[in-house]
Structure formats: structure tokens, C-alpha cells
Scaffold this active site. Sequence first.
Site, PDB file in Angstrom:
ATOM      1  N   ALA A  67       0.730  -1.247   0.024  1.00 35.93           N
ATOM      2  CA  ALA A  67       0.097  -0.229  -0.006  1.00 35.93           C
ATOM      3  C   ALA A  67       1.003   1.348  -0.127  1.00 35.93           C
ATOM      4  O   ALA A  67       2.022   1.280   0.687  1.00 35.93           O
ATOM      5  CB  ALA A  67      -0.920   0.141   1.308  1.00 35.93           C
ATOM      6  N   CYS A  68       0.443   2.218  -0.615  1.00 37.45           N
ATOM      7  CA  CYS A  68       1.000   3.566  -0.771  1.00 37.45           C
ATOM      8  C   CYS A  68       0.152   4.690  -0.543  1.00 37.45           C
ATOM      9  O   CYS A  68      -0.938   4.613  -0.480  1.00 37.45           O
ATOM     10  CB  CYS A  68       2.018   3.705  -1.892  1.00 37.45           C
ATOM     11  SG  CYS A  68       0.974   4.120  -3.537  1.00 37.45           S
ATOM     12  N   PRO A  69       0.830   5.740  -0.173  1.00 35.80           N
ATOM     13  CA  PRO A  69      -0.085   7.061   0.355  1.00 35.80           C
ATOM     14  C   PRO A  69      -0.946   7.294  -0.828  1.00 35.80           C
ATOM     15  O   PRO A  69      -2.202   7.632  -0.642  1.00 35.80           O
ATOM     16  CB  PRO A  69       0.814   8.098   0.595  1.00 35.80           C
ATOM     17  CG  PRO A  69       2.247   7.267   1.036  1.00 35.80           C
ATOM     18  CD  PRO A  69       2.102   6.172   0.127  1.00 35.80           C
ATOM     19  N   MET A 111       2.324   3.693   4.873  1.00 38.05           N
ATOM     20  CA  MET A 111       0.893   4.081   5.503  1.00 38.05           C
ATOM     21  C   MET A 111       0.465   2.978   6.033  1.00 38.05           C
ATOM     22  O   MET A 111       0.929   1.749   6.020  1.00 38.05           O
ATOM     23  CB  MET A 111       0.022   4.346   4.403  1.00 38.05           C
ATOM     24  CG  MET A 111      -0.452   3.612   3.358  1.00 38.05           C
ATOM     25  SD  MET A 111      -1.524   3.784   1.991  1.00 38.05           S
ATOM     26  CE  MET A 111      -3.053   4.130   2.995  1.00 38.05           C
TER      27      MET A 111
END
Length: 105
Positions: A8-10, A65
Site C-alpha cells: 500500500a502506498c499513500p 501507510m
Amino acid sequence: MKILAVTACPSGVAHTYMAAEALERAAKAKGIEIKVETQGSIGVENKITAEDVKGADVIILTKDMGIKEVERFNGLLTVKVAISDVVKKADQLIDKVVAHVNSKK
């Protein structure tokens, strides 16, 4: 060996999926079973189930995150890594994870 991962990334777009692809490619090249869940802008895909967790040796989590439902992995050896490192250094990451798991056996 069986590895699970959640990426997951921002922004929830490109890096989430680039990291998943990099991990899958690196693990498969080494003959390692892997399942990667993505938590991106379109939601959770390829969700890791309780059955998946039962046979896993380690979980790789991106740390840029918060990961949803992280409690699923309680009791499982966990490695947290920056998503940019997953994208750029997946081969080395898989090697380090395998060495770490093997040192715990």
C-alpha cells in the site's frame, strides 16, 4: 517457503501495484510461493485469507501507510519495509527475508 505480503502506498496507485509485481516476480524467480494483497485506491485486491496465513512463514508489509486488518498477521514473523525499497530492491529483499526466516528455524 511461503511468503505473504501486503503493499500500500499513500497515493494508492502506481507504487502499490509496482511493488506487488516486483515481489511476485522476485519470489517466483527463486521458486518461492508468494501471495500479495494490494490495498490501493480501488480497495483491497487478492485478499489474504486466514487459510493463507496458516501456512505462511513470513509477512512483508509496506510501512509507508497503515495496513488494513493487520491483526490478521498476529503471531506471524513480520518484516516492514518502505514501498520504494520493495519496488527498487525486491530481489535483495526476498533474499534477506529468506535468510532471516531460515535463521529462525
